[in-house]
Design a protein around this motif. Structure first.
Motif, PDB file in Angstrom:
ATOM      1  N   TYR A 266       0.851  -1.194   0.000  1.00  0.00           N
ATOM      2  CA  TYR A 266       0.000   0.000   0.000  1.00  0.00           C
ATOM      3  C   TYR A 266       0.881   1.236   0.000  1.00  0.00           C
ATOM      4  O   TYR A 266       2.028   1.207   0.445  1.00  0.00           O
ATOM      5  CB  TYR A 266      -0.981   0.003   1.179  1.00  0.00           C
ATOM      6  N   LEU A 267       0.344   2.318  -0.552  1.00  0.00           N
ATOM      7  CA  LEU A 267       1.093   3.572  -0.653  1.00  0.00           C
ATOM      8  C   LEU A 267       0.571   4.552   0.392  1.00  0.00           C
ATOM      9  O   LEU A 267      -0.616   4.552   0.709  1.00  0.00           O
ATOM     10  CB  LEU A 267       0.960   4.155  -2.061  1.00  0.00           C
TER      11      LEU A 267
ATOM     12  N   GLY B 291      -3.344  -0.598  -8.950  1.00  0.00           N
ATOM     13  CA  GLY B 291      -4.390  -1.255  -8.161  1.00  0.00           C
ATOM     14  C   GLY B 291      -3.983  -1.434  -6.704  1.00  0.00           C
ATOM     15  O   GLY B 291      -4.392  -2.399  -6.052  1.00  0.00           O
ATOM     16  N   LYS B 292      -3.196  -0.503  -6.199  1.00  0.00           N
ATOM     17  CA  LYS B 292      -2.740  -0.577  -4.801  1.00  0.00           C
ATOM     18  C   LYS B 292      -3.506   0.435  -3.964  1.00  0.00           C
ATOM     19  O   LYS B 292      -3.750   1.557  -4.408  1.00  0.00           O
ATOM     20  CB  LYS B 292      -1.243  -0.286  -4.701  1.00  0.00           C
TER      21      LYS B 292
ATOM     22  N   SER C  41      -2.204   8.629  -8.521  1.00  0.00           N
ATOM     23  CA  SER C  41      -2.215   8.094  -9.881  1.00  0.00           C
ATOM     24  C   SER C  41      -1.512   6.737  -9.947  1.00  0.00           C
ATOM     25  O   SER C  41      -2.008   5.795 -10.575  1.00  0.00           O
ATOM     26  CB  SER C  41      -1.517   9.098 -10.814  1.00  0.00           C
ATOM     27  N   ILE C  42      -0.355   6.624  -9.272  1.00  0.00           N
ATOM     28  CA  ILE C  42       0.386   5.362  -9.262  1.00  0.00           C
ATOM     29  C   ILE C  42      -0.439   4.274  -8.569  1.00  0.00           C
ATOM     30  O   ILE C  42      -0.530   3.145  -9.040  1.00  0.00           O
ATOM     31  CB  ILE C  42       1.757   5.533  -8.571  1.00  0.00           C
ATOM     32  N   GLY C  43      -1.035   4.638  -7.429  1.00  0.00           N
ATOM     33  CA  GLY C  43      -1.871   3.674  -6.714  1.00  0.00           C
ATOM     34  C   GLY C  43      -2.996   3.152  -7.585  1.00  0.00           C
ATOM     35  O   GLY C  43      -3.270   1.945  -7.620  1.00  0.00           O
ATOM     36  N   LYS C  44      -3.635   4.058  -8.303  1.00  0.00           N
ATOM     37  CA  LYS C  44      -4.751   3.663  -9.182  1.00  0.00           C
ATOM     38  C   LYS C  44      -4.267   2.773 -10.321  1.00  0.00           C
ATOM     39  O   LYS C  44      -4.873   1.736 -10.614  1.00  0.00           O
ATOM     40  CB  LYS C  44      -5.432   4.915  -9.739  1.00  0.00           C
ATOM     41  N   SER C  45      -3.147   3.145 -10.948  1.00  0.00           N
ATOM     42  CA  SER C  45      -2.672   2.368 -12.099  1.00  0.00           C
ATOM     43  C   SER C  45      -2.173   0.980 -11.683  1.00  0.00           C
ATOM     44  O   SER C  45      -2.281   0.032 -12.454  1.00  0.00           O
ATOM     45  CB  SER C  45      -1.575   3.128 -12.849  1.00  0.00           C
TER      46      SER C  45
END
Length: 200
Positions: A133-134, A173-174, A167-171
């Motif tokens: 997770y971020l 799936g985190k 954005s990174i989390g969404k791309s």
């Protein structure tokens, strides 16, 4: 709190058992034993220290966290207990690894990307993929640090860093979680031990 006391007790019990197995009976024998075994010596290659957050999911995770705590006490780097990423990888079952906050690997790289144009989104996603997770820190907290260290991002750059993490989390799936940079639930949770530890 009680969880910290439990983990410290479990860690002490394990380490005391190992010392018994090695026939160590006095405190002054510990340092000579560590030197003989090469405990605490770092690999010759240069290491970058970065904080992470670890959550326990189940009993296996608790056992793995205790093992990581044991390993961290055997290797102190720049005054801080340290474990290698490879060790975390081996003991990762039952744990959730968070990306850490402003001094963590991910946010440090995003800061260089936003502030200096160093790196790429592909590299940032590759770094982020290691975490379960971020983490996001309150912008107000990071803005306070700007006054203490001019290398930190400006308020606008902090908002951009937040957008990059989302954005990174969404791309990938985190999950992305907002942290409050809070170590205690209330003043009554403050302990003398924690105050001494934080002053070191």
């Amino acid at each position: 709190g009680s969880t910290e006391a439990y983990l410290v007790g479990q860690l002490f019990s394990r380490l005391a058992g190992q010392l018994r197995d090695l026939q160590v009976q006095r405190f002054d024998e510990i340092n000579s034993l560590m030197a003989k075994l090469g405990v605490g010596q770092l690999p010759s290659r240069r290491l970058r220290q970065t904080p992470i957050s670890i959550l326990v999911r189940n009993q296996e995770g608790l056992e793995n966290l205790l093992h990581l705590l044991e390993l961290s006490q055997q290797r102190v780097m720049r005054g801080k207990p340290t474990v290698l990423k490879s060790e975390v990888n081996k003991l990762r079952n039952g744990l959730l690894i968070g990306s850490g906050t402003e001094s963590g690997e991910l946010q440090s790289r995003i800061l260089r990307y936003v502030k200096d144009g160093i790196g790429s989104m592909d590299i940032l996603q590759q770094v982020a993929s290691w975490y379960d997770y971020l983490m996001l820190q309150p912008i107000s907290y990071s803005e306070t640090l700007i006054r203490q260290n001019d290398r930190l991002a400006t308020g606008e750059e902090l908002r951009e860093i937040t957008q990059v993490i989302l954005s990174i989390g969404k791309s990938l799936g985190k999950p992305v979680c907002a942290t409050g940079n809070v170590a205690l639930l209330g003043p009554e949770d403050e302990t003398k031990f924690r105050s001494v530890y934080e002053e070191q």
